[in-house]
Write a protein that holds these residues in place. Structure first.
Motif, short mmCIF file in Angstrom:
data_model
loop_
_atom_site.label_atom_id
_atom_site.label_comp_id
_atom_site.label_asym_id
_atom_site.label_seq_id
_atom_site.Cartn_x
_atom_site.Cartn_y
_atom_site.Cartn_z
N GLU A 1 -25.55 46.46 31.75
CA GLU A 1 -25.55 47.86 32.21
C GLU A 1 -26.87 48.63 31.97
O GLU A 1 -27.35 49.36 32.92
CB GLU A 1 -24.27 48.74 31.74
CG GLU A 1 -23.07 48.25 32.24
CD GLU A 1 -22.35 47.15 31.29
OE1 GLU A 1 -21.18 46.89 31.51
OE2 GLU A 1 -22.95 46.63 30.67
N VAL A 2 -27.26 48.48 30.65
CA VAL A 2 -28.70 49.22 30.57
C VAL A 2 -29.82 48.61 31.30
O VAL A 2 -30.54 49.45 31.95
CB VAL A 2 -28.93 49.10 29.07
CG1 VAL A 2 -30.27 49.67 28.78
CG2 VAL A 2 -27.78 50.00 28.10
N ALA A 3 -29.84 47.54 31.53
CA ALA A 3 -30.74 46.38 32.04
C ALA A 3 -30.79 47.00 33.54
O ALA A 3 -31.79 47.12 34.33
CB ALA A 3 -30.77 45.05 31.96
N PHE A 4 -29.53 47.11 34.12
CA PHE A 4 -29.38 47.27 35.63
C PHE A 4 -29.63 48.98 35.67
O PHE A 4 -30.28 49.11 37.00
CB PHE A 4 -27.72 47.18 36.08
CG PHE A 4 -27.53 47.47 37.31
CD1 PHE A 4 -27.78 46.37 38.43
CD2 PHE A 4 -26.95 48.61 37.64
CE1 PHE A 4 -27.62 46.82 39.75
CE2 PHE A 4 -26.50 48.74 39.33
CZ PHE A 4 -27.13 47.87 40.16
N GLY A 5 -29.30 49.54 35.10
CA GLY A 5 -29.74 51.13 35.05
C GLY A 5 -31.22 51.33 35.06
O GLY A 5 -31.57 52.10 35.83
N LEU A 6 -31.97 50.63 34.42
CA LEU A 6 -33.33 50.69 34.32
C LEU A 6 -34.06 50.22 35.49
O LEU A 6 -35.31 50.63 35.94
CB LEU A 6 -33.97 50.09 33.12
CG LEU A 6 -33.67 50.64 31.85
CD1 LEU A 6 -34.22 49.65 30.69
CD2 LEU A 6 -34.36 51.97 31.60
N THR A 7 -33.27 49.28 36.27
CA THR A 7 -33.99 48.46 37.33
C THR A 7 -33.58 48.74 38.77
O THR A 7 -34.46 48.65 39.65
CB THR A 7 -33.66 47.09 36.93
OG1 THR A 7 -33.79 46.85 35.57
CG2 THR A 7 -34.56 46.17 37.90
N TYR A 8 -32.16 49.30 39.00
CA TYR A 8 -31.71 49.25 40.28
C TYR A 8 -32.39 50.24 41.41
O TYR A 8 -32.47 49.48 42.62
CB TYR A 8 -30.37 49.76 40.19
CG TYR A 8 -29.92 51.18 39.98
CD1 TYR A 8 -29.85 51.81 41.30
CD2 TYR A 8 -29.84 51.93 38.94
CE1 TYR A 8 -29.69 53.34 41.32
CE2 TYR A 8 -29.92 53.29 38.89
CZ TYR A 8 -29.83 53.90 40.08
OH TYR A 8 -29.76 55.24 40.07
N ALA A 9 -32.98 50.98 40.95
CA ALA A 9 -33.87 52.01 41.91
C ALA A 9 -35.04 51.12 42.41
O ALA A 9 -35.70 51.62 43.38
CB ALA A 9 -34.24 53.15 41.26
N HIS A 10 -35.59 50.00 41.71
CA HIS A 10 -37.06 49.37 42.09
C HIS A 10 -36.27 48.04 42.66
O HIS A 10 -37.45 47.31 42.93
CB HIS A 10 -37.64 49.27 40.86
CG HIS A 10 -37.73 50.49 39.95
ND1 HIS A 10 -38.65 51.44 40.35
CD2 HIS A 10 -37.35 50.96 39.04
CE1 HIS A 10 -38.65 52.43 39.60
NE2 HIS A 10 -37.79 52.16 38.66
N VAL A 11 -35.19 47.78 42.98
CA VAL A 11 -34.88 46.26 43.61
C VAL A 11 -34.16 46.68 44.92
O VAL A 11 -33.75 47.67 45.26
CB VAL A 11 -34.18 45.48 42.69
CG1 VAL A 11 -34.85 45.17 41.40
CG2 VAL A 11 -32.77 46.09 42.52
N GLN A 12 -34.04 45.68 45.67
CA GLN A 12 -33.52 45.82 47.00
C GLN A 12 -32.55 44.49 47.15
O GLN A 12 -32.96 43.46 46.86
CB GLN A 12 -34.62 45.68 48.20
CG GLN A 12 -35.69 46.98 48.09
CD GLN A 12 -36.49 46.90 49.30
OE1 GLN A 12 -36.53 46.12 50.07
NE2 GLN A 12 -37.79 47.83 48.97
N SER A 13 -31.63 44.88 48.11
CA SER A 13 -30.71 43.69 48.42
C SER A 13 -31.47 42.64 49.40
O SER A 13 -32.42 42.88 49.93
CB SER A 13 -29.69 44.30 49.33
OG SER A 13 -28.79 43.19 49.89
N GLY A 14 -31.13 41.41 48.97
CA GLY A 14 -31.65 40.26 49.60
C GLY A 14 -33.02 39.72 48.69
O GLY A 14 -33.39 38.38 49.06
N GLN A 15 -33.53 40.37 47.66
CA GLN A 15 -34.52 39.91 47.01
C GLN A 15 -34.01 39.00 46.04
O GLN A 15 -32.75 38.78 45.56
CB GLN A 15 -35.30 41.08 46.18
CG GLN A 15 -36.14 41.87 47.10
CD GLN A 15 -36.65 43.15 46.18
OE1 GLN A 15 -36.41 43.39 45.19
NE2 GLN A 15 -37.91 43.44 46.91
#
Length: 212
Positions: free
Chosen positions: A24-38
């Protein structure tokens, strides 16, 4: 398949019971910078806990683990691109500059030297790709490793866990062409009673250049 179901249940229930918040921590730090399909490489995917949130967010996950049983557990959760490989052996089975991002949430505590993982992450990721990971945290004055007793390993053997300081991690980022973006400290409990704890830290960095 009953054995695979048992593996999933054991690891996932232990993670929930001990309050393992690394994914959850890793996702929280990252989700705003990734896109579906990557695409995202999960280094040491285990039962898929580290990257399941990214899979649900629409990323294409490529998983790598030494255990065929763990890879079977991932297939039961809907992961499809899976590779059996010993993480201590390089090169990893992926082409250079072939994947957008990478994650590693439950592996670095078993590595005293993280150089080979950073080297391969740099080789495999596109320029600008993200690398998010979790380490056992320590200050510069703390010991580099701890012994985890049988009461916590649920086996007949003690396990050595390696801790990595911020100075070590920042040095590895610089050496292998990554720039730091964000990091967050959190608590990891070693038992269900949550009486034995250690500090962990998740880091998010971006590939800046190749290795000179």
């Amino acid at each position: 398949m009953d054995q695979i179901d048992e593996i999933i249940a054991f690891y996932d229930k232990e993670a929930e019971a001990t309050g393992w918040y690394g994914p959850e921590v890793a996702f929280g730090l990252t989700y705003a910078h990734v896109q579906s399909g990557q695409t995202m490489l999960d280094i040491g995917i285990g039962t898929g806990l580290g990257s399941i949130l990214f899979l649900k967010a629409g990323l294409e996950i490529h998983g790598m683990d030494i255990s065929p049983q763990m890879l079977d557990a991932c297939r039961k959760k809907g992961f499809s691109s899976l590779h059996q490989h010993d993480l201590s052996k390089i090169p990893y089975p992926f082409d250079s500059e072939s994947i957008n991002h990478a994650i590693c949430t439950g592996v670095f505590n078993f590595f005293s030297d993280l150089s080979s993982v950073f080297q391969e992450a740099n080789r495999i990721l596109f320029k600008g790709g993200l690398f998010v990971f979790v380490v056992g945290d320590r200050s510069e004055n703390d010991a580099h490793s701890i012994e985890v007793g049988v009461e916590h390993t649920k086996s007949e053997k003690t396990v050595t866990m390696y801790l990595h300081s911020a100075k070590q991690i920042v040095g590895l980022m610089a050496r292998y062409g990554f720039e730091p973006m964000r990091d967050l400290s959190f608590t990891v409990f070693m038992n269900r009673e949550r009486t034995k704890r250690m500090l962990a830290r998740s880091y998010l960095c971006r590939k800046r250049t190749g290795i000179a």
